[in-house]
Write a protein that holds these residues in place. Structure first.
Motif, PDB file in Angstrom:
ATOM      1  N   ASP A 210     -56.507 -52.382  54.464  1.00 53.34           N
ATOM      2  CA  ASP A 210     -56.875 -52.417  53.048  1.00 53.34           C
ATOM      3  C   ASP A 210     -58.390 -52.329  52.828  1.00 53.34           C
ATOM      4  OD1 ASP A 210     -57.402 -54.968  54.058  1.00 53.34           O
ATOM      5  OD2 ASP A 210     -56.729 -55.999  52.248  1.00 53.34           O
ATOM      6  N   GLN A 211     -59.167 -52.273  53.905  1.00 53.47           N
ATOM      7  CA  GLN A 211     -60.627 -52.187  53.797  1.00 53.47           C
ATOM      8  C   GLN A 211     -61.161 -50.766  53.981  1.00 53.47           C
ATOM      9  OE1 GLN A 211     -61.451 -55.110  56.926  1.00 53.47           O
ATOM     10  NE2 GLN A 211     -62.280 -56.479  55.363  1.00 53.47           N
ATOM     11  N   THR A 212     -60.273 -49.783  54.105  1.00 50.18           N
ATOM     12  CA  THR A 212     -60.728 -48.415  54.332  1.00 50.18           C
ATOM     13  C   THR A 212     -59.738 -47.429  53.721  1.00 50.18           C
ATOM     14  OG1 THR A 212     -61.605 -46.905  56.021  1.00 50.18           O
ATOM     15  CG2 THR A 212     -59.606 -48.143  56.600  1.00 50.18           C
ATOM     16  N   THR A 213     -60.091 -46.160  53.801  1.00 51.43           N
ATOM     17  CA  THR A 213     -59.209 -45.090  53.343  1.00 51.43           C
ATOM     18  C   THR A 213     -58.991 -44.125  54.498  1.00 51.43           C
ATOM     19  OG1 THR A 213     -61.015 -43.626  52.663  1.00 51.43           O
ATOM     20  CG2 THR A 213     -60.195 -45.216  51.012  1.00 51.43           C
ATOM     21  N   ALA A 214     -58.009 -43.282  54.368  1.00 48.11           N
ATOM     22  CA  ALA A 214     -57.757 -42.270  55.398  1.00 48.11           C
ATOM     23  C   ALA A 214     -58.956 -41.337  55.541  1.00 48.11           C
ATOM     24  CB  ALA A 214     -56.498 -41.473  55.053  1.00 48.11           C
TER      25      ALA A 214
ATOM     26  N   LEU B  19     -55.639 -47.705  66.187  1.00 46.38           N
ATOM     27  CA  LEU B  19     -54.787 -48.054  65.055  1.00 46.38           C
ATOM     28  C   LEU B  19     -53.746 -49.065  65.504  1.00 46.38           C
ATOM     29  CD1 LEU B  19     -54.226 -44.412  63.728  1.00 46.38           C
ATOM     30  CD2 LEU B  19     -55.919 -46.086  62.934  1.00 46.38           C
ATOM     31  N   GLY B  20     -53.636 -50.167  64.764  1.00 48.37           N
ATOM     32  CA  GLY B  20     -52.705 -51.218  65.124  1.00 48.37           C
ATOM     33  C   GLY B  20     -51.776 -51.585  63.993  1.00 48.37           C
ATOM     34  N   CYS B  21     -50.482 -51.641  64.318  1.00 43.17           N
ATOM     35  CA  CYS B  21     -49.483 -52.045  63.329  1.00 43.17           C
ATOM     36  C   CYS B  21     -48.271 -52.586  64.074  1.00 43.17           C
ATOM     37  CB  CYS B  21     -49.072 -50.845  62.469  1.00 43.17           C
ATOM     38  SG  CYS B  21     -47.968 -51.275  61.104  1.00 43.17           S
ATOM     39  N   PRO B  22     -47.746 -53.721  63.644  1.00 45.84           N
ATOM     40  CA  PRO B  22     -46.543 -54.258  64.281  1.00 45.84           C
ATOM     41  C   PRO B  22     -45.296 -53.494  63.844  1.00 45.84           C
ATOM     42  CG  PRO B  22     -47.157 -55.637  62.442  1.00 45.84           C
ATOM     43  CD  PRO B  22     -48.235 -54.592  62.571  1.00 45.84           C
ATOM     44  N   ALA B  23     -44.220 -53.705  64.591  1.00 50.97           N
ATOM     45  CA  ALA B  23     -42.913 -53.186  64.193  1.00 50.97           C
ATOM     46  C   ALA B  23     -42.427 -54.007  63.000  1.00 50.97           C
ATOM     47  CB  ALA B  23     -41.920 -53.307  65.342  1.00 50.97           C
ATOM     48  N   MET B  24     -41.913 -53.316  62.019  1.00 49.20           N
ATOM     49  CA  MET B  24     -41.397 -53.993  60.834  1.00 49.20           C
ATOM     50  C   MET B  24     -39.959 -53.534  60.593  1.00 49.20           C
ATOM     51  SD  MET B  24     -44.013 -55.793  59.870  1.00 49.20           S
ATOM     52  CE  MET B  24     -43.619 -56.310  58.216  1.00 49.20           C
ATOM     53  N   GLY B  25     -39.194 -54.342  59.899  1.00 51.57           N
ATOM     54  CA  GLY B  25     -37.841 -53.965  59.499  1.00 51.57           C
ATOM     55  C   GLY B  25     -37.037 -53.386  60.648  1.00 51.57           C
ATOM     56  N   ALA B  26     -36.538 -52.185  60.446  1.00 52.97           N
ATOM     57  CA  ALA B  26     -35.731 -51.499  61.458  1.00 52.97           C
ATOM     58  C   ALA B  26     -36.644 -50.682  62.368  1.00 52.97           C
ATOM     59  CB  ALA B  26     -34.687 -50.613  60.797  1.00 52.97           C
TER      60      ALA B  26
ATOM     61  N   GLU C 220     -48.175 -47.556  56.371  1.00 53.89           N
ATOM     62  CA  GLU C 220     -47.511 -46.242  56.379  1.00 53.89           C
ATOM     63  C   GLU C 220     -48.178 -45.260  55.413  1.00 53.89           C
ATOM     64  OE1 GLU C 220     -45.534 -42.977  57.162  1.00 53.89           O
ATOM     65  OE2 GLU C 220     -45.107 -44.752  58.352  1.00 53.89           O
ATOM     66  N   PRO C 221     -48.476 -45.658  54.170  1.00 52.33           N
ATOM     67  CA  PRO C 221     -49.178 -44.707  53.287  1.00 52.33           C
ATOM     68  C   PRO C 221     -50.552 -44.295  53.840  1.00 52.33           C
ATOM     69  CG  PRO C 221     -48.260 -46.512  52.003  1.00 52.33           C
ATOM     70  CD  PRO C 221     -48.088 -46.871  53.455  1.00 52.33           C
ATOM     71  N   PHE C 222     -51.287 -45.251  54.423  1.00 54.34           N
ATOM     72  CA  PHE C 222     -52.576 -44.942  55.030  1.00 54.34           C
ATOM     73  C   PHE C 222     -52.396 -43.947  56.172  1.00 54.34           C
ATOM     74  CE2 PHE C 222     -55.124 -45.940  58.805  1.00 54.34           C
ATOM     75  CZ  PHE C 222     -56.392 -45.592  58.363  1.00 54.34           C
ATOM     76  N   PHE C 223     -51.454 -44.237  57.076  1.00 55.72           N
ATOM     77  CA  PHE C 223     -51.264 -43.356  58.224  1.00 55.72           C
ATOM     78  C   PHE C 223     -50.765 -41.979  57.800  1.00 55.72           C
ATOM     79  CE2 PHE C 223     -49.006 -41.502  61.796  1.00 55.72           C
ATOM     80  CZ  PHE C 223     -50.063 -41.430  62.692  1.00 55.72           C
ATOM     81  N   SER C 224     -49.880 -41.922  56.827  1.00 59.82           N
ATOM     82  CA  SER C 224     -49.391 -40.623  56.343  1.00 59.82           C
ATOM     83  C   SER C 224     -50.542 -39.768  55.818  1.00 59.82           C
ATOM     84  CB  SER C 224     -48.340 -40.811  55.245  1.00 59.82           C
ATOM     85  OG  SER C 224     -47.163 -41.342  55.797  1.00 59.82           O
TER      86      SER C 224
ATOM     87  N   GLN D 121     -55.220 -35.291  59.736  1.00 65.01           N
ATOM     88  CA  GLN D 121     -56.636 -35.189  60.111  1.00 65.01           C
ATOM     89  C   GLN D 121     -56.883 -35.653  61.551  1.00 65.01           C
ATOM     90  OE1 GLN D 121     -59.228 -36.590  56.730  1.00 65.01           O
ATOM     91  NE2 GLN D 121     -57.251 -37.316  55.974  1.00 65.01           N
ATOM     92  N   LEU D 122     -55.820 -35.770  62.349  1.00 60.73           N
ATOM     93  CA  LEU D 122     -55.949 -36.317  63.701  1.00 60.73           C
ATOM     94  C   LEU D 122     -56.107 -35.257  64.792  1.00 60.73           C
ATOM     95  CD1 LEU D 122     -53.348 -39.231  63.620  1.00 60.73           C
ATOM     96  CD2 LEU D 122     -55.838 -39.357  63.355  1.00 60.73           C
ATOM     97  N   SER D 123     -56.016 -34.008  64.468  1.00 57.12           N
ATOM     98  CA  SER D 123     -56.071 -32.964  65.493  1.00 57.12           C
ATOM     99  C   SER D 123     -57.376 -33.037  66.295  1.00 57.12           C
ATOM    100  CB  SER D 123     -55.939 -31.586  64.853  1.00 57.12           C
ATOM    101  OG  SER D 123     -55.931 -30.588  65.859  1.00 57.12           O
ATOM    102  N   GLY D 124     -57.230 -33.182  67.611  1.00 53.26           N
ATOM    103  CA  GLY D 124     -58.378 -33.241  68.499  1.00 53.26           C
ATOM    104  C   GLY D 124     -59.094 -34.583  68.535  1.00 53.26           C
TER     105      GLY D 124
END
Length: 143
Positions: free
Chosen positions: A39-43, A54-61, A70-74, A79-82
């Motif tokens: 929540d302190q940055t943007t994509a 990038l760190g995120c725990p497993a959630m739900g299923a 998920e919205p941030f990563f999407s 923009q991740l190429s290379g």
């Protein structure tokens, strides 16, 4: 000097502890690094760093946290190429499907993964797990 960001979401503090250790590893290896909760940055800002952890725990299923991460990563994914990327997170159930899906998405986007399978820790990270996080940071810094 490479500019790195460790960006994470944490609900219980487990992934936050991992993020801090990844940051320590990056800095120990000579990278200039910052620690940011998602929540302190943007994509767009994240894409400007040379290295991303990038760190995120497993959630739900066994999915990425859906409200913020998920919205941030999407938004970042295209923009991740290379770009060198390290993935990490904690889980309390399941077999790591969320991490497999996440690494597949990164590879599909052309990211250069520091660890092909990502770094997963069951529940709270112990000393050995935190050292693995530091090693992940050092590996990322060397890319």
């Amino acid at each position: 000097m490479k500019q790195a960001a460790v960006i994470y979401w944490s609900g219980t503090g487990n992934t936050q502890a991992m993020a801090q250790a990844v940051l320590e590893g990056l800095k120990a290896a000579g990278a200039q690094a910052v620690l940011l909760s998602v929540d302190q940055t943007t994509a767009e800002e994240a894409a400007g760093y040379d290295l991303l952890a990038l760190g995120c725990p497993a959630m739900g299923a066994e999915v990425l946290e859906e409200g913020e991460f998920e919205p941030f990563f999407s938004a970042l994914e295209g923009q991740l190429s290379g770009k060198p990327v390290a993935l990490f997170g904690s889980y309390g159930w399941g077999d790591g499907q969320w991490m497999r899906d996440w690494t597949d998405r990164c590879q599909g986007a052309g990211a250069l993964l520091a660890e092909e399978e990502g770094l997963m820790v069951n529940e709270s990270p112990d000393d050995e797990a935190l050292e693995s996080c530091r090693a992940l940071g050092r590996t990322l810094a060397a890319m």
